[in-house]
Write a protein that holds these residues in place. Structure first.
Motif, PDB file in Angstrom:
ATOM      1  N   ALA A 117       0.824  -1.206   0.000  1.00 24.98           N
ATOM      2  CA  ALA A 117       0.000   0.000   0.000  1.00 24.98           C
ATOM      3  C   ALA A 117       0.857   1.255   0.000  1.00 24.98           C
ATOM      4  O   ALA A 117       0.539   2.243  -0.676  1.00 24.98           O
ATOM      5  CB  ALA A 117      -0.940   0.001   1.208  1.00 24.98           C
ATOM      6  N   GLY A 118       1.971   1.213   0.741  1.00 23.94           N
ATOM      7  CA  GLY A 118       2.855   2.361   0.787  1.00 23.94           C
ATOM      8  C   GLY A 118       3.511   2.641  -0.549  1.00 23.94           C
ATOM      9  O   GLY A 118       3.628   3.809  -0.963  1.00 23.94           O
ATOM     10  N   VAL A 119       3.949   1.575  -1.230  1.00 23.58           N
ATOM     11  CA  VAL A 119       4.568   1.745  -2.550  1.00 23.58           C
ATOM     12  C   VAL A 119       3.545   2.292  -3.539  1.00 23.58           C
ATOM     13  O   VAL A 119       3.819   3.234  -4.294  1.00 23.58           O
ATOM     14  CB  VAL A 119       5.153   0.417  -3.062  1.00 23.58           C
ATOM     15  N   GLU A 120       2.356   1.713  -3.538  1.00 23.38           N
ATOM     16  CA  GLU A 120       1.327   2.156  -4.479  1.00 23.38           C
ATOM     17  C   GLU A 120       0.906   3.599  -4.199  1.00 23.38           C
ATOM     18  O   GLU A 120       0.657   4.372  -5.131  1.00 23.38           O
ATOM     19  CB  GLU A 120       0.131   1.207  -4.416  1.00 23.38           C
ATOM     20  N   ALA A 121       0.838   3.978  -2.912  1.00 22.46           N
ATOM     21  CA  ALA A 121       0.492   5.358  -2.573  1.00 22.46           C
ATOM     22  C   ALA A 121       1.580   6.322  -3.026  1.00 22.46           C
ATOM     23  O   ALA A 121       1.290   7.419  -3.523  1.00 22.46           O
ATOM     24  CB  ALA A 121       0.268   5.484  -1.064  1.00 22.46           C
ATOM     25  N   ALA A 122       2.845   5.921  -2.869  1.00 26.05           N
ATOM     26  CA  ALA A 122       3.960   6.771  -3.303  1.00 26.05           C
ATOM     27  C   ALA A 122       3.938   6.963  -4.810  1.00 26.05           C
ATOM     28  O   ALA A 122       4.202   8.065  -5.320  1.00 26.05           O
ATOM     29  CB  ALA A 122       5.282   6.160  -2.858  1.00 26.05           C
ATOM     30  N   GLY A 160       6.103   3.472 -12.357  1.00 24.50           N
ATOM     31  CA  GLY A 160       5.295   2.700 -11.427  1.00 24.50           C
ATOM     32  C   GLY A 160       4.624   1.485 -12.036  1.00 24.50           C
ATOM     33  O   GLY A 160       4.458   0.460 -11.359  1.00 24.50           O
ATOM     34  N   ALA A 161       4.235   1.561 -13.315  1.00 22.76           N
ATOM     35  CA  ALA A 161       3.534   0.437 -13.935  1.00 22.76           C
ATOM     36  C   ALA A 161       4.389  -0.824 -13.961  1.00 22.76           C
ATOM     37  O   ALA A 161       3.867  -1.942 -13.927  1.00 22.76           O
ATOM     38  CB  ALA A 161       3.100   0.809 -15.351  1.00 22.76           C
ATOM     39  N   THR A 162       5.710  -0.675 -14.012  1.00 21.03           N
ATOM     40  CA  THR A 162       6.581  -1.849 -14.040  1.00 21.03           C
ATOM     41  C   THR A 162       6.530  -2.614 -12.722  1.00 21.03           C
ATOM     42  O   THR A 162       6.864  -3.801 -12.676  1.00 21.03           O
ATOM     43  CB  THR A 162       8.043  -1.446 -14.326  1.00 21.03           C
ATOM     44  N   LEU A 163       6.113  -1.932 -11.661  1.00 15.47           N
ATOM     45  CA  LEU A 163       6.073  -2.541 -10.336  1.00 15.47           C
ATOM     46  C   LEU A 163       4.726  -3.185 -10.022  1.00 15.47           C
ATOM     47  O   LEU A 163       4.638  -4.045  -9.143  1.00 15.47           O
ATOM     48  CB  LEU A 163       6.381  -1.494  -9.267  1.00 15.47           C
ATOM     49  N   THR A 164       3.694  -2.764 -10.731  1.00 18.49           N
ATOM     50  CA  THR A 164       2.348  -3.228 -10.410  1.00 18.49           C
ATOM     51  C   THR A 164       1.768  -4.195 -11.439  1.00 18.49           C
ATOM     52  O   THR A 164       0.787  -4.880 -11.159  1.00 18.49           O
ATOM     53  CB  THR A 164       1.394  -2.027 -10.268  1.00 18.49           C
ATOM     54  N   GLU A 165       2.354  -4.263 -12.628  1.00 18.72           N
ATOM     55  CA  GLU A 165       1.872  -5.198 -13.644  1.00 18.72           C
ATOM     56  C   GLU A 165       2.365  -6.616 -13.348  1.00 18.72           C
ATOM     57  O   GLU A 165       3.456  -6.804 -12.810  1.00 18.72           O
ATOM     58  CB  GLU A 165       2.339  -4.763 -15.031  1.00 18.72           C
ATOM     59  N   PRO A 166       1.589  -7.644 -13.725  1.00 24.27           N
ATOM     60  CA  PRO A 166       1.957  -9.029 -13.411  1.00 24.27           C
ATOM     61  C   PRO A 166       2.997  -9.599 -14.367  1.00 24.27           C
ATOM     62  O   PRO A 166       3.070  -9.222 -15.538  1.00 24.27           O
ATOM     63  CB  PRO A 166       0.632  -9.787 -13.543  1.00 24.27           C
ATOM     64  N   ALA A 167       3.769 -10.531 -13.839  1.00 22.05           N
ATOM     65  CA  ALA A 167       4.726 -11.270 -14.658  1.00 22.05           C
ATOM     66  C   ALA A 167       3.995 -12.347 -15.465  1.00 22.05           C
ATOM     67  O   ALA A 167       2.911 -12.796 -15.093  1.00 22.05           O
ATOM     68  CB  ALA A 167       5.788 -11.924 -13.775  1.00 22.05           C
ATOM     69  N   VAL A 168       4.619 -12.749 -16.572  1.00 18.42           N
ATOM     70  CA  VAL A 168       4.064 -13.797 -17.430  1.00 18.42           C
ATOM     71  C   VAL A 168       5.146 -14.843 -17.666  1.00 18.42           C
ATOM     72  O   VAL A 168       6.167 -14.568 -18.302  1.00 18.42           O
ATOM     73  CB  VAL A 168       3.589 -13.227 -18.787  1.00 18.42           C
TER      74      VAL A 168
END
Length: 234
Positions: A117-122, A160-168
């Protein structure tokens, strides 16, 4: 002749490997430090996690590299682990340097249950970027003041998108020939997902008595580990 493709973690670019490169080159190998899209000299380029995976694949294919050792540090273990299975027989070995590892359908922040939550808020508060670290973030990591200044001064906000998108992943990560480098000052034991991978026949563990950024704190020691890993499957 081994071809090392070096990918540093969040906020960093190819410049972070400056002190590791000479010993690899002196041993007669090719060295290709890579800046991922949206970072350092590629700042401003739109990037999601699969962009970063493709950055690594494109570097290998564009240069026609074979006998490749992919090296992923910290966050970059996630795109490097995915790229490793996509370059096929060009791959010789993967080295994960105190890194996250990809899990199919999971993101970088998936592995941060308490801090997600902290990372996403930042990221949300910083226009879609994870803010660059401060000197205080480097405390206790075996870095000198000069090394901290270089690290912080060269860092750029991370897409930020690189941190929240899923791996394949198409195959189990345990099938990769891999070395995991655990930096003991950062945390003394690998996380549970890495510990499970290390029970397999193709993964091995190496430890370093330093912090999370060994390319700054112990570059020559890290280079020796990479050279050793290059010979593991020779």
């Amino acid at each position: 002749m081994t071809q090392f493709v070096l990918v540093a973690g969040a906020w960093l670019g190819s410049w972070a490997w400056r002190d590791v490169e000479p010993d690899l080159r002196a041993a007669g190998h090719g060295v290709h430090p890579l800046t991922l899209s949206g970072l350092s000299d590629k700042r401003g380029v739109a990037a999601g996690q699969q962009t970063h995976v493709q950055d690594v694949v494109d570097e290998v294919e564009r240069r026609g590299l074979r006998d490749v050792v992919l090296v992923g540090h910290s966050y970059s273990g996630i795109p490097v682990g995915q790229a490793a299975e996509r370059i096929g027989d060009r791959l010789a070995h993967v080295v994960f340097v105190d890194s996250s590892v990809p899990a199919d359908g999971e993101s970088f922040v998936s592995g941060w249950p308490d801090g997600r939550a902290g990372v996403e808020a930042a990221i949300a508060a910083s226009g879609g970027f994870w803010p660059s670290p401060t000197a205080a973030d480097c405390a206790g990591q075996g870095l000198t003041e000069e090394q901290i200044a270089r690290f912080v001064g060269g860092s750029t906000p991370h897409p930020g998108a690189t941190l929240t998108e899923p791996a394949v992943l198409a195959r189990p990560l345990s099938l990769l020939p891999a070395t995991y480098v655990k930096c003991l000052l950062d945390w003394p034991e690998p996380g549970p997902e890495v510990a499970e991978l290390l029970t397999g026949e193709r993964w091995r563990l190496v430890t370093m008595d330093t912090g999370h950024w060994p390319m700054f704190s112990q570059p020559r020691e890290l280079a020796r580990i990479l050279l050793d890993a290059a010979g593991t499957d020779a």
